[in-house]
Design a protein around this motif. Structure first.
Motif, short mmCIF file in Angstrom:
data_model
loop_
_atom_site.label_atom_id
_atom_site.label_comp_id
_atom_site.label_asym_id
_atom_site.label_seq_id
_atom_site.Cartn_x
_atom_site.Cartn_y
_atom_site.Cartn_z
N SER A 138 49.74 33.19 43.55
CA SER A 138 50.91 33.48 42.73
C SER A 138 51.82 34.40 43.54
N GLN A 139 52.82 34.93 42.92
CA GLN A 139 53.72 35.84 43.63
C GLN A 139 53.07 37.20 43.90
N SER A 140 51.99 37.50 43.18
CA SER A 140 51.41 38.84 43.32
C SER A 140 49.90 38.87 43.54
N SER A 141 49.24 37.72 43.56
CA SER A 141 47.79 37.74 43.70
C SER A 141 47.26 36.42 44.25
N VAL A 142 46.03 36.50 44.75
CA VAL A 142 45.26 35.32 45.15
C VAL A 142 43.99 35.30 44.31
N THR A 143 43.69 34.13 43.74
CA THR A 143 42.50 33.98 42.90
C THR A 143 41.64 32.85 43.45
N ILE A 183 37.48 35.66 41.39
CA ILE A 183 37.85 36.93 42.01
C ILE A 183 39.36 36.91 42.20
N ASN A 184 39.98 38.07 42.01
CA ASN A 184 41.43 38.19 42.11
C ASN A 184 41.76 39.36 43.02
N VAL A 185 42.60 39.11 44.03
CA VAL A 185 43.00 40.17 44.95
C VAL A 185 44.52 40.23 45.03
N GLU A 204 29.72 29.43 48.40
CA GLU A 204 30.76 30.38 48.78
C GLU A 204 32.08 29.69 49.08
N MET A 205 33.16 30.27 48.56
CA MET A 205 34.51 29.79 48.88
C MET A 205 35.25 30.92 49.57
N ARG A 206 36.05 30.53 50.58
CA ARG A 206 36.87 31.50 51.31
C ARG A 206 38.30 30.98 51.44
N LEU A 207 39.24 31.91 51.42
CA LEU A 207 40.65 31.58 51.63
C LEU A 207 41.21 32.50 52.70
N ALA A 215 40.36 36.35 50.73
CA ALA A 215 39.42 36.44 49.60
C ALA A 215 38.22 35.55 49.86
N LYS A 216 37.05 35.99 49.36
CA LYS A 216 35.85 35.17 49.36
C LYS A 216 35.07 35.46 48.09
N HIS A 217 34.35 34.45 47.62
CA HIS A 217 33.61 34.63 46.37
C HIS A 217 32.45 33.63 46.36
N ARG A 218 31.37 34.01 45.67
CA ARG A 218 30.22 33.12 45.54
C ARG A 218 30.00 32.80 44.06
N SER A 219 29.82 31.51 43.79
CA SER A 219 29.55 31.05 42.43
C SER A 219 28.96 29.65 42.52
N GLU A 220 28.04 29.32 41.64
CA GLU A 220 27.27 28.09 41.78
C GLU A 220 28.12 26.82 41.77
#
Length: 249
Positions: A138-143, A183-185, A204-207, A215-220
């Protein structure tokens, strides 16, 4: 064993991955699709973009051109209100572990420009429209979000919608679960060209953006065994210059 080795490599080379994700992909992956949009599109309908792309929303508004290839750039201007859905453009992918490299720009033509990209498997039961997982700018975050075991899971969706319809709070256990699915950064958007890489290995997903791990996050749900489509969901205006889809060996 293969997954454990990949995850180990992913972890050990974390710094190198962040610094040069493209090199990491070239070493560990196979390029299965590339589009630089050096052509003219034909009309407005589902397959008009060409080269295997399809739009799940174009036929809703056949008189509106939501995707225009101009000078080697795919310029998307979603007719979200008329179509009652953000522009949904997708291409076959077909991998368990892999990702996409996308050169994109927010052109500054509409307010609140955003870009959602990720993976879909319409053959998956129990998940709304097969939505698996996405990266959202978005204009202010990455999810980063796992939809498969989160809000697009039909049972979770039913429970949430029932609570909303009754103007009640979402059940505490469901709310707690959904909080673990994303996750939101912070992120500050601009109108320059950027290279984005979205990749999944195991759960795991990474951007990364311009070589920087954002950002990186782990979820099944990220470990879903078949990412059949790579998809864009664009509610307003975004320009896309180049797309590469990689399958991790």
């Amino acid at each position: 064993m293969r997954l454990l080795l990949l995850l180990s490599t992913f972890a050990i080379t974390n710094s190198a991955f962040a610094q040069d994700t493209t090199a990491w992909l070239e070493k560990n992956s196979t390029l299965i699709f590339h589009d630089a949009f050096e052509r003219e599109e034909d009309g407005n309908l589902a397959k008009a973009i060409g080269n295997g792309w399809n739009s799940a929303t174009a036929d809703r508004v056949p008189d509106v051109k939501m995707a225009d290839i101009d000078g080697g750039v795919l310029k998307v201007a979603s007719a979200s209100e008329a179509a009652k859905h953000a522009a949904h453009i997708h291409h076959e992918a077909g991998f368990t572990d892999g990702g996409a490299v996308v050169r994109f720009r927010f052109p500054g033509l509409s307010k609140g420009e955003s870009l959602q990209l990720g993976f879909v498997d319409r053959e998956t039961k129990g998940v709304h429209a097969g939505h698996l997982c996405y990266g959202i700018l978005s204009q202010s975050s990455v999810t980063l979000v796992d939809h498969k075991t989160g809000v697009m899971n039909l049972e979770n969706r039913r429970r949430r919608d029932e609570a909303v319809a009754k103007k009640q709070k979402v059940p505490a256990d469901l709310e707690a679960l959904l909080k673990t699915k994303s996750i939101n950064v912070p992120f500050k958007a601009d109108t320059e060209w950027h290279e984005l890489i979205l990749i999944t290995v195991g759960d795991e997903m990474r951007l990364t953006l311009d070589g920087k791990l954002i950002a990186k996050h782990r979820s099944e749900g990220f470990a879903h065994p078949m990412k059949r489509w790579f998809s864009f969901l664009i509610p307003n205006t975004v320009w896309i210059d180049d797309v590469k889809i990689w399958k991790i060996r």
